[in-house]
Scaffold this active site. Structure first.
Site, PDB file in Angstrom:
ATOM      1  N   ASP A  92       0.852  -1.198   0.000  1.00  0.00           N
ATOM      2  CA  ASP A  92       0.000   0.000   0.000  1.00  0.00           C
ATOM      3  C   ASP A  92       0.884   1.242   0.000  1.00  0.00           C
ATOM      4  O   ASP A  92       1.732   1.406   0.877  1.00  0.00           O
ATOM      5  CB  ASP A  92      -0.913  -0.009   1.227  1.00  0.00           C
ATOM      6  N   ASP A 128       4.307  -0.027  -8.148  1.00  0.00           N
ATOM      7  CA  ASP A 128       3.966   0.824  -9.294  1.00  0.00           C
ATOM      8  C   ASP A 128       4.130   2.292  -8.927  1.00  0.00           C
ATOM      9  O   ASP A 128       3.954   3.153  -9.782  1.00  0.00           O
ATOM     10  CB  ASP A 128       2.493   0.619  -9.678  1.00  0.00           C
ATOM     11  N   THR A 168       1.204 -10.933  -9.920  1.00  0.00           N
ATOM     12  CA  THR A 168       0.144 -10.779  -8.920  1.00  0.00           C
ATOM     13  C   THR A 168      -1.042 -10.044  -9.547  1.00  0.00           C
ATOM     14  O   THR A 168      -0.939  -9.471 -10.642  1.00  0.00           O
ATOM     15  CB  THR A 168       0.627  -9.969  -7.698  1.00  0.00           C
TER      16      THR A 168
HETATM   17  C1  SAM Z   1      -2.011  -3.260  -2.851  1.00  0.00           C
HETATM   18  S1  SAM Z   1      -2.318  -4.812  -2.139  1.00  0.00           S
HETATM   19  C2  SAM Z   1      -1.189  -5.892  -3.019  1.00  0.00           C
HETATM   20  C3  SAM Z   1      -1.570  -7.341  -2.894  1.00  0.00           C
HETATM   21  C4  SAM Z   1      -0.663  -8.339  -3.645  1.00  0.00           C
HETATM   22  N1  SAM Z   1       0.696  -8.314  -3.114  1.00  0.00           N
HETATM   23  C5  SAM Z   1      -0.649  -8.048  -5.146  1.00  0.00           C
HETATM   24  O1  SAM Z   1       0.413  -7.607  -5.656  1.00  0.00           O
HETATM   25  O2  SAM Z   1      -1.667  -8.270  -5.786  1.00  0.00           O
HETATM   26  C6  SAM Z   1      -1.502  -4.647  -0.559  1.00  0.00           C
HETATM   27  C7  SAM Z   1      -1.898  -5.764   0.402  1.00  0.00           C
HETATM   28  O3  SAM Z   1      -1.160  -5.618   1.610  1.00  0.00           O
HETATM   29  C8  SAM Z   1      -2.036  -5.867   2.708  1.00  0.00           C
HETATM   30  N2  SAM Z   1      -1.469  -5.147   3.860  1.00  0.00           N
HETATM   31  C9  SAM Z   1      -1.297  -3.818   3.955  1.00  0.00           C
HETATM   32  N3  SAM Z   1      -0.738  -3.487   5.129  1.00  0.00           N
HETATM   33  C10 SAM Z   1      -0.549  -4.661   5.795  1.00  0.00           C
HETATM   34  C11 SAM Z   1      -0.030  -4.980   7.084  1.00  0.00           C
HETATM   35  N4  SAM Z   1       0.421  -4.020   7.900  1.00  0.00           N
HETATM   36  N5  SAM Z   1       0.024  -6.275   7.453  1.00  0.00           N
HETATM   37  C12 SAM Z   1      -0.426  -7.244   6.613  1.00  0.00           C
HETATM   38  N6  SAM Z   1      -0.954  -7.002   5.389  1.00  0.00           N
HETATM   39  C13 SAM Z   1      -1.013  -5.723   4.987  1.00  0.00           C
HETATM   40  C14 SAM Z   1      -3.375  -5.322   2.233  1.00  0.00           C
HETATM   41  O4  SAM Z   1      -4.472  -5.852   2.962  1.00  0.00           O
HETATM   42  C15 SAM Z   1      -3.382  -5.736   0.774  1.00  0.00           C
HETATM   43  O5  SAM Z   1      -3.925  -7.013   0.572  1.00  0.00           O
END
Ligand code: SAM
Length: 193
Positions: A92, A128, A168
């Protein structure tokens, strides 16, 4: 601290994916590399449950996933020198300046990853977001300058098609819109200075 040999029923190189989303990398990499153990860390219940369901349907025995906040999980549960690689794909970006402190890749969390890595272990990152990439690059470069990490080649996923790095859901979504993808990687030195 977690006992990964007990959790997986064997000793094998442990790959940890931080923010595994719907599990596309985690599952396809685990299927391609049965000699390794894989752990997904994901705090969104919906994605966590989706991945749990797919692990069962795919019949994978070398994957586990935990629904938790990675920033708390690493210091509380992951032993020193227990991880072969961290995978961080499309974390994120928290684009607003006042939210930058929420970004996972920062000096404090990088110190935790270094502690958890085995000598020679890898940190492999794709994003990205150009602004977050600058922060990732400067965080890794500071650790490299301090001798705590060494530069490394980014390792593409086993399932990556031509033009992809990690295959992904987010990568495929961004590639369709023509966004550039930035990658960075570093390794823990085999022999610290
Ligand atoms: C933008 S998505 C990317 C998901 C995957 N890696 C992809 O490339 O499709 C970021 C993911 O990180 C998880 N996430 C964000 N902060 C996190 C944290 N502190 N602990 C665990 N998961 C987290 C979110 O719930 C989300 O599913």
């Amino acid at each position: 601290m977690a006992d990964f040999a007990q959790i997986y029923g064997r000793n094998a190189p442990l790959h940890v994916e931080i923010g595994s989303g719907k599990g596309a990398f985690l599952l396809s990499e685990a299927r391609a590399r049965p000699e390794c153990n894989f752990l997904g860390i994901e705090w969104a219940s919906k994605y966590y449950l989706h991945t749990v369901d797919r692990i069962g349907r795919w019949g994978l025995t070398n994957v586990r996933i935990i629904r938790t906040d990675v920033a708390a999980f690493l210091p509380e549960c992951v032993p020193d020198a227990s991880v072969a690689a961290f995978h961080i794909y499309f974390p994120d970006p928290w684009p607003k300046k006042r939210h930058h402190k929420r970004r996972f890749v920062c000096p404090e969390n990088t110190d935790q990853m270094i502690r958890c890595l085995q000598p020679g272990g890898l940190i492999n990152i794709a994003t990205d977001h150009a602004g977050y990439f600058d922060q990732i690059r400067s965080t890794l470069d500071a650790a490299i300058a301090a001798g705590r990490l060494q530069p490394a080649e980014f390792v593409r996923a086993a399932a990556a098609e031509p033009g992809e790095y990690v295959a992904t859901n987010y990568e495929r979504k961004y590639l369709k819109t023509g966004k550039p993808i930035f990658t960075a990687a570093a390794r823990k030195p085999q022999h610290p200075d």
